[in-house]
Write a protein that holds these residues in place. Structure first.
Motif, mmCIF file in Angstrom:
data_model
loop_
_atom_site.group_PDB
_atom_site.id
_atom_site.type_symbol
_atom_site.label_atom_id
_atom_site.label_comp_id
_atom_site.label_asym_id
_atom_site.label_seq_id
_atom_site.Cartn_x
_atom_site.Cartn_y
_atom_site.Cartn_z
ATOM 1 N N LEU A 199 72.458 -98.300 6.792
ATOM 2 C CA LEU A 199 71.689 -97.150 6.331
ATOM 3 C C LEU A 199 71.966 -96.864 4.863
ATOM 4 C CD1 LEU A 199 72.205 -94.630 9.270
ATOM 5 C CD2 LEU A 199 70.064 -95.776 8.666
ATOM 6 N N VAL A 200 70.917 -96.651 4.097
ATOM 7 C CA VAL A 200 71.048 -96.148 2.730
ATOM 8 C C VAL A 200 70.768 -94.654 2.797
ATOM 9 C CG1 VAL A 200 70.291 -96.372 0.346
ATOM 10 C CG2 VAL A 200 70.096 -98.325 1.900
ATOM 11 N N ILE A 201 71.767 -93.847 2.470
ATOM 12 C CA ILE A 201 71.597 -92.399 2.554
ATOM 13 C C ILE A 201 71.684 -91.797 1.156
ATOM 14 C CG2 ILE A 201 72.533 -90.251 3.467
ATOM 15 C CD1 ILE A 201 73.375 -91.654 5.930
ATOM 16 N N GLY A 231 70.213 -99.522 21.964
ATOM 17 C CA GLY A 231 69.811 -100.860 21.516
ATOM 18 C C GLY A 231 69.724 -101.003 20.019
ATOM 19 N N VAL A 232 69.884 -99.904 19.295
ATOM 20 C CA VAL A 232 69.905 -99.951 17.826
ATOM 21 C C VAL A 232 71.321 -99.593 17.380
ATOM 22 C CG1 VAL A 232 68.999 -98.972 15.679
ATOM 23 C CG2 VAL A 232 67.469 -99.358 17.635
ATOM 24 N N THR A 233 71.961 -100.525 16.696
ATOM 25 C CA THR A 233 73.352 -100.357 16.269
ATOM 26 C C THR A 233 73.416 -100.053 14.782
ATOM 27 O OG1 THR A 233 74.128 -101.893 17.951
ATOM 28 C CG2 THR A 233 75.612 -101.467 16.102
ATOM 29 N N ILE A 234 74.094 -98.988 14.412
ATOM 30 C CA ILE A 234 74.317 -98.675 13.004
ATOM 31 C C ILE A 234 75.644 -99.307 12.583
ATOM 32 C CG2 ILE A 234 74.583 -96.862 11.280
ATOM 33 C CD1 ILE A 234 71.799 -96.982 12.609
ATOM 34 N N ALA A 235 75.574 -100.304 11.695
ATOM 35 C CA ALA A 235 76.791 -100.983 11.231
ATOM 36 C C ALA A 235 77.578 -100.103 10.282
ATOM 37 C CB ALA A 235 76.419 -102.298 10.542
ATOM 38 N N GLY A 236 76.878 -99.319 9.492
ATOM 39 C CA GLY A 236 77.516 -98.452 8.513
ATOM 40 C C GLY A 236 76.509 -97.963 7.503
ATOM 41 N N VAL A 237 77.012 -97.328 6.455
ATOM 42 C CA VAL A 237 76.124 -96.725 5.467
ATOM 43 C C VAL A 237 76.513 -97.144 4.059
ATOM 44 C CG1 VAL A 237 75.733 -94.709 6.930
ATOM 45 C CG2 VAL A 237 77.518 -94.634 5.187
ATOM 46 N N VAL A 277 81.656 -96.695 5.865
ATOM 47 C CA VAL A 277 81.024 -96.624 4.544
ATOM 48 C C VAL A 277 81.271 -97.957 3.836
ATOM 49 C CG1 VAL A 277 80.955 -95.461 2.313
ATOM 50 C CG2 VAL A 277 81.333 -94.138 4.403
ATOM 51 N N PHE A 278 80.202 -98.672 3.528
ATOM 52 C CA PHE A 278 80.310 -99.958 2.844
ATOM 53 C C PHE A 278 80.460 -99.796 1.332
ATOM 54 C CE2 PHE A 278 77.919 -101.404 6.698
ATOM 55 C CZ PHE A 278 78.909 -102.229 7.200
ATOM 56 N N GLY A 279 80.121 -98.638 0.808
ATOM 57 C CA GLY A 279 80.232 -98.405 -0.619
ATOM 58 C C GLY A 279 79.366 -97.248 -1.049
#
Length: 439
Positions: free
Chosen positions: A118-120, A142-148, A173-175
């Motif tokens: 996700l881009v927030i 069925g929808v997985t959020i890996a991170g943001v 948080v990826f960055g």
């Protein structure tokens, strides 16, 4: 199946495309082969993807395409990673499902088993962003959020507060990317400026990639990629409009889905490109002419002055089929009235007169049942596509090409039209862009 990720967001304008371009180039610079994809009916973003990655991008569409077709187009043998860019918000689609879903990016993620990054846009908020991410993560099974990836961060203190909220929500948080207007992609009335028109595209991509390398944990992001397709890949049913296709390709006629051209070629068709803006007629050796959509309204004067194009197209159409989509349909008409009210002569293969003097947005999915044949499709064929334009019809004296409905089944007045030419040729056109045949 190649592992993949879907780049999405809570809403449009969050920074998906900028992140996508930066990731594609940064991973390419690492020596990885990344296959870019775009969820939804979009012509502009795939060209930017191709410029950043060096690999042809293509579209996936859960409303218009079958699950097998999506899986087939998503298959990327030889690639290290599939990176798909979503459209609008993650779960945004139409109310009534189509072939494989509502057109939402989440449909594609669920179908292919791709985790979502996700881009927030965190401007104007802090810990609340964590609540948004948590809500999205739990919205659909069925929808997985890996991170943001946090975007438009104002300061280190701002970033720290947002990270607190993400930690409380249990979201990786990826960055974080700062506010940086210099790498924003410019827009105009039908979306982003086309890749070939961007005056400093390479500099923008290079800058986005440098920012991604500096601010994101690329190793963690790559480790999150996965694929567990719920559908076996199938061969798309794409019928070419002819054996040798004269295809208009320039700044005025650039909107044709890559998967269609690929499908035409795989079916054995030959593509013969020509440029109406360069006053080129269709190749007389072709047996069909196809005029895609684009921006004819920005080039109406040049098209009106392109005598060789008009004369050659008219001679071609006298004995062979010519088909136009949206902008191509408008260029086949009698006239186009620009935003200033100036009337420009068009090809005259149809009686259609369109105008930008009084703008009205027409947007949405379309299903058409043909009342007469078009190149590649018999009468009564059911086609799925998408319409997006601001022009209005002033006059349409020719017979309707199809009965057209929107995604809810409601009737649409823009039916397309057709005309028989004196030498036996057939001119057809629609406002909607073909994506796939209905099942």
């Amino acid at each position: 199946m190649t592992p993949g990720l879907l780049i999405s967001a809570p809403s449009s304008g969050s920074g998906k495309t900028t992140l996508m371009l930066g990731l594609l180039r940064a991973l390419r610079d690492r020596g990885l082969m990344v296959q870019p994809l775009k969820s939804g009916p979009d012509y502009i973003d795939p060209a930017f993807h191709t410029a950043a990655s060096g690999q042809p991008s293509r579209n996936l569409d859960s409303w218009a395409m079958s699950p097998a077709m999506i899986a087939g187009l998503a298959d990327a043998p030889g690639a290290d990673l599939v990176l798909a860019e979503g459209s609008m918000g993650l779960f945004d689609g139409v109310a009534k499902p189509g072939e494989a879903g509502t057109g939402a990016s989440a449909d594609v993620a669920a179908l292919m088993g791709w985790p979502v990054v996700l881009v927030i846009d965190v401007s104007g908020q802090a810990q609340t962003a964590g609540a948004i991410a948590r809500g999205l993560a739990g919205f659909r099974a069925g929808v997985t959020i890996a991170g943001v990836v946090l975007n438009r961060v104002a300061s280190p203190r701002h970033e720290a507060l947002v990270r607190v909220g993400m930690a409380e929500a249990g979201v990786t948080v990826f960055g974080a990317l700062p506010k940086q207007a210099s790498i924003a992609v410019p827009e105009r009335h039908l979306g982003l400026v086309q890749a070939e028109e961007h005056p400093a595209l390479e500099a923008l991509i290079t800058q986005a990639a440098a920012l991604v390398r500096e601010r994101l944990d690329l190793d963690a992001l790559l480790a999150a990629a996965a694929a567990h397709p719920a559908q076996t890949a199938g061969t798309a049913r794409i019928r070419p409009p002819g054996q040798r296709i004269a295809l208009a390709r320039d700044a005025a006629f650039s909107f044709v889905y890559p998967h269609l051209i690929d499908g035409w070629r795989k079916a054995g068709a030959e593509i013969l490109p020509f440029s109406p803006l360069a006053d080129q007629p269709p190749d007389p050796a072709a047996d069909t002419c196809w005029l895609p959509g684009g921006y004819p309204e920005l080039h109406a004067g040049a098209l009106a002055a392109a005598d060789s194009f008009r004369t050659g197209l008219s001679a071609f159409a006298d004995t062979r089929p010519v088909h136009g989509e949206c902008g191509g349909y408008m260029a086949m008409g009698a006239a186009l009235i620009d935003k200033d009210g100036t009337r420009h002569r068009m090809a005259g293969l149809l009686g259609l007169v369109t105008s930008y003097a009084s703008r009205k947005m027409h947007l949405g999915y379309r299903q058409a049942t043909l009342l007469t044949p078009t190149p590649g499709h018999a009468s009564a064929s059911r086609l799925r596509g998408h319409e997006f334009h601001y022009s209005t019809i002033v006059d349409q004296p020719d017979p309707a090409l199809a009965t057209v409905t929107d995604a809810t089944g409601a009737s649409v007045p823009e039916t397309g039209s057709y005309r028989f030419q004196p030498g036996g040729g057939r001119s057809t056109g629609t406002y909607f862009h073909l994506i796939a045949e209905a099942s």
